[in-house]
Scaffold this motif. Structure first.
Motif, short mmCIF file in Angstrom:
data_model
loop_
_atom_site.label_atom_id
_atom_site.label_comp_id
_atom_site.label_asym_id
_atom_site.label_seq_id
_atom_site.Cartn_x
_atom_site.Cartn_y
_atom_site.Cartn_z
N MET A 262 -37.02 -8.85 -3.56
CA MET A 262 -35.80 -8.25 -3.01
C MET A 262 -36.14 -7.39 -1.81
SD MET A 262 -32.97 -5.76 -4.87
CE MET A 262 -32.33 -7.02 -5.96
N LEU A 263 -35.21 -7.30 -0.85
CA LEU A 263 -35.37 -6.50 0.34
C LEU A 263 -34.31 -5.40 0.37
CD1 LEU A 263 -36.09 -9.32 2.96
CD2 LEU A 263 -37.74 -7.75 1.90
N PRO A 264 -34.55 -4.34 1.17
CA PRO A 264 -33.65 -3.18 1.16
C PRO A 264 -32.20 -3.47 1.53
CG PRO A 264 -35.72 -2.63 2.21
CD PRO A 264 -35.75 -4.10 1.98
N ASN A 265 -31.95 -4.52 2.28
CA ASN A 265 -30.57 -4.79 2.68
C ASN A 265 -29.80 -5.63 1.67
OD1 ASN A 265 -31.91 -7.19 3.04
ND2 ASN A 265 -31.37 -7.46 5.20
N GLN A 266 -30.40 -5.92 0.52
CA GLN A 266 -29.75 -6.77 -0.47
C GLN A 266 -29.00 -5.93 -1.50
OE1 GLN A 266 -33.38 -9.15 -1.41
NE2 GLN A 266 -32.13 -10.92 -0.85
N PHE A 267 -27.98 -6.54 -2.08
CA PHE A 267 -27.13 -5.85 -3.05
C PHE A 267 -27.95 -5.40 -4.26
CE2 PHE A 267 -24.39 -5.92 -6.82
CZ PHE A 267 -23.42 -5.01 -6.43
N GLY A 268 -27.76 -4.16 -4.66
CA GLY A 268 -28.43 -3.62 -5.83
C GLY A 268 -29.74 -2.94 -5.55
N TRP A 269 -30.18 -2.95 -4.28
CA TRP A 269 -31.46 -2.34 -3.93
C TRP A 269 -31.46 -0.84 -4.26
CZ3 TRP A 269 -36.37 -3.05 -2.70
CH2 TRP A 269 -37.08 -2.01 -2.08
N GLY A 270 -32.45 -0.41 -5.03
CA GLY A 270 -32.63 1.01 -5.33
C GLY A 270 -31.60 1.62 -6.24
N VAL A 271 -30.74 0.78 -6.86
CA VAL A 271 -29.65 1.28 -7.68
C VAL A 271 -30.09 1.39 -9.14
CG1 VAL A 271 -27.31 0.81 -8.52
CG2 VAL A 271 -27.91 0.33 -6.13
N ASP A 272 -29.80 2.49 -9.76
CA ASP A 272 -30.18 2.74 -11.15
C ASP A 272 -29.13 2.13 -12.08
OD1 ASP A 272 -31.78 3.72 -13.14
OD2 ASP A 272 -31.16 5.81 -12.93
N SER A 273 -29.55 1.79 -13.28
CA SER A 273 -28.60 1.34 -14.30
C SER A 273 -27.91 2.56 -14.91
CB SER A 273 -29.31 0.54 -15.39
OG SER A 273 -30.29 1.33 -16.03
N GLU A 274 -26.65 2.41 -15.24
CA GLU A 274 -25.88 3.55 -15.76
C GLU A 274 -26.48 4.13 -17.03
OE1 GLU A 274 -21.68 3.13 -16.08
OE2 GLU A 274 -21.48 2.06 -14.17
N GLU A 275 -27.11 3.28 -17.82
CA GLU A 275 -27.69 3.76 -19.08
C GLU A 275 -28.84 4.74 -18.82
OE1 GLU A 275 -30.84 0.12 -19.96
OE2 GLU A 275 -28.82 0.06 -20.82
N ASN A 276 -29.41 4.72 -17.61
CA ASN A 276 -30.51 5.62 -17.27
C ASN A 276 -30.06 6.85 -16.49
OD1 ASN A 276 -32.57 4.17 -18.51
ND2 ASN A 276 -32.92 2.89 -16.72
N TYR A 277 -28.76 7.00 -16.26
CA TYR A 277 -28.29 8.20 -15.57
C TYR A 277 -28.75 9.43 -16.34
CZ TYR A 277 -24.99 5.51 -12.63
OH TYR A 277 -24.41 4.67 -11.73
N GLY A 278 -29.17 10.46 -15.60
CA GLY A 278 -29.62 11.69 -16.23
C GLY A 278 -28.47 12.53 -16.76
N ILE A 279 -28.81 13.47 -17.65
CA ILE A 279 -27.81 14.36 -18.26
C ILE A 279 -27.97 15.76 -17.70
CG2 ILE A 279 -26.92 15.34 -20.40
CD1 ILE A 279 -26.50 12.36 -20.23
N LEU A 280 -26.89 16.27 -17.11
CA LEU A 280 -26.86 17.64 -16.61
C LEU A 280 -26.08 18.50 -17.59
CD1 LEU A 280 -27.17 19.84 -14.37
CD2 LEU A 280 -25.03 18.96 -13.39
N THR A 281 -26.69 19.58 -18.02
CA THR A 281 -26.03 20.53 -18.92
C THR A 281 -26.06 21.91 -18.26
OG1 THR A 281 -26.82 19.27 -20.83
CG2 THR A 281 -25.97 21.48 -21.24
N ASN A 282 -24.89 22.47 -18.02
CA ASN A 282 -24.81 23.81 -17.45
C ASN A 282 -23.50 24.47 -17.89
OD1 ASN A 282 -22.91 22.52 -15.83
ND2 ASN A 282 -24.18 22.55 -13.98
N ASP A 283 -23.17 25.63 -17.32
CA ASP A 283 -21.96 26.34 -17.74
C ASP A 283 -20.71 25.50 -17.53
OD1 ASP A 283 -23.48 28.48 -18.46
OD2 ASP A 283 -23.11 29.63 -16.64
N GLU A 284 -20.68 24.76 -16.44
CA GLU A 284 -19.53 23.91 -16.14
C GLU A 284 -19.45 22.72 -17.07
OE1 GLU A 284 -17.59 21.56 -12.27
OE2 GLU A 284 -19.44 22.74 -12.08
N HIS A 285 -20.58 22.26 -17.55
CA HIS A 285 -20.64 21.10 -18.44
C HIS A 285 -21.52 21.45 -19.65
CE1 HIS A 285 -18.85 18.80 -15.17
NE2 HIS A 285 -19.80 19.24 -14.37
N PRO A 286 -21.04 22.29 -20.55
CA PRO A 286 -21.85 22.76 -21.68
C PRO A 286 -22.23 21.64 -22.65
CG PRO A 286 -19.58 23.47 -21.92
CD PRO A 286 -19.70 22.92 -20.55
#
Length: 336
Positions: A262-286
């Protein structure tokens, strides 16, 4: 902009996967010459590029402006020195050099010849690291008090390759450690104190395949860790601050995407899967909220490199920054 004529020294994993695809696909560059013993493989992959078995002819070629060095680590210094003295701009695959004194000499030669000198710390553009950087700079975590980054793998068997032999600059600390150290220094600057250990844990290992490092910024504490014997990996990043925490699993996909063609100009390049999205916990999102991962962008290194060479812009990673990483590695080895 006139394409920058480039030569590539070495056509192993690094040359094939992390450099040639960008040099071939980006209009800012023209890959004209490759120095490698893998002539058949290089000819098959690169087509028009001239293949030479030794780097001397490439370094002395007056048409070549930029040389990218992906040879084994112990050859980084002599090849970079020769290239700079021949008037070339130089990119060195990490680690920058094996010894800090070598790095200091290269900086002097580059300055004397007014040439760009840059270590290839591409993982500043990993999607997970870009996300961590954005959250820290956006104050989503408050003042960061604890930063932990892992680069763990499960590779229980020692392989027959130079990176795992008892030669200068081999071992996982110079390899994966250079990435993690560079990321930490890029975020936080130079630490006040360095402690760490590097060990060989696998049967038959000749060099370190494990490290655990503590960079003390007082009060911030940075932990960097890697092992070749981790079958079930934990979080890649754990970052805690006075306002919140961010936990991120998974790894950036760009290396595997490049291996698959794959090359950088192709669809999906560098995109993370949603299941690997990180979790942010703070006062706004306890209760915690998933944070979409930033898009990975290894091509940004080469875009900034071209602007540095053609327009005098800031280099994507400076030689001094590469030297700083080596000095931290030397301190870790002394501590160990």
């Amino acid at each position: 902009m006139k394409p920058i004529k480039a030569g590539l020294i070495g056509y192993g994993l690094s040359g094939q996967v992390f450099h040639a695809p960008f040099l071939q696909s980006m209009p800012e560059f023209e890959l004209t010459t490759v120095s490698t013993s893998k002539q058949e493989k290089a000819e098959q992959d690169l087509g028009h590029a001239h293949i030479t078995p030794t780097p001397d002819a490439l370094i002395q070629n007056n048409d070549i402006e930029l040389i990218i060095i992906t040879a084994p680590n112990e050859y980084h210094f002599p090849l970079a020195k020769a290239a700079l003295e021949a008037g070339k701009h130089v990119v060195i695959e990490k680690p920058f050099v094996v010894h800090s004194e070598e790095g200091k000499e290269l900086l002097q030669i580059a300055e004397a010849n007014n040439r760009v000198l840059s270590p290839f710390h591409n993982r500043r553009w990993d999607n997970d690291f870009l996300t961590v950087k954005k959250l820290i700079e956006g104050n989503a975590l408050g003042d960061v008090t604890s930063y932990e980054a892992h680069f763990d793998r499960y590779r229980p068997h020692v392989r027959d390759r130079w990176r795992e032999k008892d030669v200068p600059g081999a071992g996982i600390l110079y390899d994966l450690g250079a990435h993690l150290i560079d990321q930490a220094l890029h975020l936080f600057g130079s630490p006040k104190q360095v402690q760490g250990m590097a060990r060989a844990q696998r049967e038959g290992a000749q060099v370190d395949d494990y490290f655990h490092v503590l960079l003390d910024y007082n009060p911030l504490q940075v932990i960097l860790h890697s092992s070749s014997l981790v079958r079930a990996t934990g979080p890649k990043f754990q970052v805690h601050g006075t306002k919140g925490s961010f936990i991120k699993y998974g790894t950036d996909p760009q290396e595997n995407q490049l291996k698959e063609g794959m090359l950088p100009n192709q669809f999906g390049w560098g995109v993370d899967s949603e299941e690997n999205y990180g979790i942010l916990t703070n006062d706004e999102h306890p209760d915690g909220i998933r944070v979409p991962t930033e898009k990975g962008s290894y091509e940004s290194y080469y875009e900034q490199l071209a602007a540095a060479i053609r327009s005098g812009n800031q280099v994507p990673v400076s030689g001094q920054e590469g030297l700083n990483v080596i000095q931290v590695i030397e301190n870790i080895l002394h501590s160990s």
